[in-house]
Motif scaffolding. Structure first.
Motif, PDB file in Angstrom:
ATOM      1  N   ARG A 277       0.834  -1.215   0.000  1.00  0.00           N
ATOM      2  CA  ARG A 277       0.000   0.000   0.000  1.00  0.00           C
ATOM      3  C   ARG A 277       0.866   1.262   0.000  1.00  0.00           C
ATOM      4  NH1 ARG A 277      -5.449   1.351   1.001  1.00  0.00           N
ATOM      5  NH2 ARG A 277      -5.624   3.459   0.194  1.00  0.00           N
ATOM      6  N   GLY A 278       1.972   1.253   0.735  1.00  0.00           N
ATOM      7  CA  GLY A 278       2.906   2.375   0.693  1.00  0.00           C
ATOM      8  C   GLY A 278       2.381   3.672   1.260  1.00  0.00           C
ATOM      9  N   ALA A 279       1.339   3.621   2.097  1.00  0.00           N
ATOM     10  CA  ALA A 279       0.702   4.856   2.577  1.00  0.00           C
ATOM     11  C   ALA A 279       1.075   5.215   4.005  1.00  0.00           C
ATOM     12  CB  ALA A 279      -0.820   4.704   2.485  1.00  0.00           C
ATOM     13  N   PHE A 280       1.906   4.396   4.631  1.00  0.00           N
ATOM     14  CA  PHE A 280       2.182   4.604   6.056  1.00  0.00           C
ATOM     15  C   PHE A 280       3.619   5.095   6.230  1.00  0.00           C
ATOM     16  CE2 PHE A 280      -0.698   1.072   5.299  1.00  0.00           C
ATOM     17  CZ  PHE A 280      -1.838   1.522   5.943  1.00  0.00           C
ATOM     18  N   GLY A 281       3.771   6.294   6.677  1.00  0.00           N
ATOM     19  CA  GLY A 281       5.101   6.869   6.827  1.00  0.00           C
ATOM     20  C   GLY A 281       5.126   8.323   6.420  1.00  0.00           C
TER      21      GLY A 281
ATOM     22  N   SER B  92      -0.594  12.174  -4.053  1.00  0.00           N
ATOM     23  CA  SER B  92      -0.147  11.471  -5.257  1.00  0.00           C
ATOM     24  C   SER B  92       1.048  10.567  -4.978  1.00  0.00           C
ATOM     25  CB  SER B  92       0.202  12.481  -6.360  1.00  0.00           C
ATOM     26  OG  SER B  92       1.222  13.358  -5.917  1.00  0.00           O
ATOM     27  N   ARG B  93       1.906  10.982  -4.034  1.00  0.00           N
ATOM     28  CA  ARG B  93       3.085  10.179  -3.694  1.00  0.00           C
ATOM     29  C   ARG B  93       2.714   8.902  -2.956  1.00  0.00           C
ATOM     30  NH1 ARG B  93       6.336  10.511   0.879  1.00  0.00           N
ATOM     31  NH2 ARG B  93       5.517  12.554   1.471  1.00  0.00           N
TER      32      ARG B  93
ATOM     33  N   GLY C  19      -0.711   0.182  -3.883  1.00  0.00           N
ATOM     34  CA  GLY C  19      -1.485  -0.881  -4.504  1.00  0.00           C
ATOM     35  C   GLY C  19      -2.294  -1.680  -3.504  1.00  0.00           C
ATOM     36  N   GLU C  20      -3.044  -2.630  -4.020  1.00  0.00           N
ATOM     37  CA  GLU C  20      -3.838  -3.545  -3.220  1.00  0.00           C
ATOM     38  C   GLU C  20      -3.179  -4.925  -3.259  1.00  0.00           C
ATOM     39  OE1 GLU C  20      -7.635  -3.480  -5.080  1.00  0.00           O
ATOM     40  OE2 GLU C  20      -8.088  -1.403  -4.473  1.00  0.00           O
TER      41      GLU C  20
ATOM     42  N   PRO D   6      16.170   2.894   0.756  1.00  0.00           N
ATOM     43  CA  PRO D   6      14.752   3.256   0.667  1.00  0.00           C
ATOM     44  C   PRO D   6      13.823   2.046   0.727  1.00  0.00           C
ATOM     45  CG  PRO D   6      15.710   3.239  -1.514  1.00  0.00           C
ATOM     46  CD  PRO D   6      16.842   2.946  -0.559  1.00  0.00           C
ATOM     47  N   ASN D   7      12.561   2.326   1.033  1.00  0.00           N
ATOM     48  CA  ASN D   7      11.502   1.312   0.981  1.00  0.00           C
ATOM     49  C   ASN D   7      11.840   0.071   1.809  1.00  0.00           C
ATOM     50  OD1 ASN D   7      10.128   2.988  -0.857  1.00  0.00           O
ATOM     51  ND2 ASN D   7      11.314   2.146  -2.547  1.00  0.00           N
TER      52      ASN D   7
END
Length: 310
Positions: A115-119, A132-133, A137-138, A276-277
């Motif tokens: 999802r990449g939305a936490f942080g 937008s950043r 995904g699901e 990163p990531n």
């Protein structure tokens, strides 16, 4: 002189239960003083450890009365099993007691990475609005690849299937007609290469042995999909750290979550600095309040039974 020496943290209720029956030395920081630990083991009949205590020849040399080593967890790479067997010392892991905790960690890590939305808390508090950043995904509809298909991996599989993932697994030790493949709706694959190339999420569930050390190296990582993520709750040495760090910096794969490392605690100059990531946690996937109570109770019960029978 103590009957039972406990060198790392354990649930207090389980410790108290052992103390009601035996002379117990419980010092969670004893792992940090190997020389004193060796002295305290003289005359002790049981040693209870987690993953940091190195039960090796140097330690066992002074353990003249030891008959059992209880492991508060399942990995045994910190215990010289051959030497223990030669000395008739039973090694008892807490098999199955922390499966739920590790499985839930893997699912959570998968969600966070995909999802990449936490942080974004810091940037949001600074007045930014980075929508937008943070469009990730699901996991539903993706393919999860499990390297190893033991008890923990099967717990992961059942949860992942319920969340809409297709699940594949590679485990050459298991027969393809074993009933749990069909029961869990998991597809066995013929090779590690096939699993890596066909998975959106790869989760490692193998012990650390000479054959699995650096099992996931630069060559294997190159087989993974560019958008794939890697999760390791097994043992740090299963991954070539330098290769994974390079792959993340180069954007070769999308992300990784690591709970285990070749050197624990991690050195200040780790190859993962400024990578990163990447999600890092301190070997905690299998440790929750609930699992700690289960693991500790299991080991206290088995160790107590062995001592009473000796």
């Amino acid at each position: 002189m103590s009957d039972v020496v406990i060198s790392e943290f354990m649930d207090q209720t389980a410790v108290d239960g052992l103390r009601a029956r035996f002379d117990v030395l419980y010092e969670p920081a004893l792992v940090n003083d190997p020389e004193r630990l060796a002295r305290e083991l003289r005359g002790a009949r049981a040693l209870i450890v987690r993953n940091r205590t190195q039960v090796n020849e140097a330690l066992l040399e002074s353990a003249d009365s030891l008959c059992v080593v209880g492991r508060l967890g399942v990995g045994l790479d910190n215990i010289d099993q051959t030497l223990c067997a030669a000395r008739n010392i039973q090694v008892v892991p807490a098999t199955g007691a922390n499966n739920t905790s590790v499985a839930e960690y893997v699912i959570a890590a998968m969600l966070v990475l995909v999802r990449g939305a936490f942080g974004a808390s810091d940037s949001m508090l600074a007045g930014e609005w980075p929508r937008s950043r943070l469009i990730g995904g699901e996991i539903s509809g993706r393919t999860l690849g499990l390297v190893g298909f033991g008890g923990i991996a099967r717990e992961v599989a059942s949860r992942a299937r319920a969340m809409g993932l297709e699940v594949h697994a590679f485990d050459p030790a298991l027969a393809e007609d074993a009933p749990f493949w069909k029961a869990l709706q998991v597809a066995p694959v013929d090779s590690l290469d096939q699993l890596l190339a066909g998975s959106d999420v790869v989760s490692l569930h193998v012990p650390l042995t000479p054959r699995t050390r650096h099992l996931v190296d630069a060559e294997k990582i190159a087989l993974m999909r560019p958008g794939a993520v890697l999760i390791n709750t097994a043992r740090g040495g299963v991954i070539d750290d330098a290769a994974l760090a390079r792959a993340l910096r180069d954007g070769r794969i999308a992300g990784a979550a690591l709970d285990v490392f070749e050197t624990e605690p991690m050195p200040a100059d780790s190859v993962y600095r400024d990578t990163p990531n990447l999600v890092l946690t301190p070997h905690i996937a299998g440790v929750t309040r609930e699992s700690n109570a289960r693991v500790s109770a299991m080991i206290a019960r088995v160790v107590g039974r062995i001592l009473e029978a000796a």
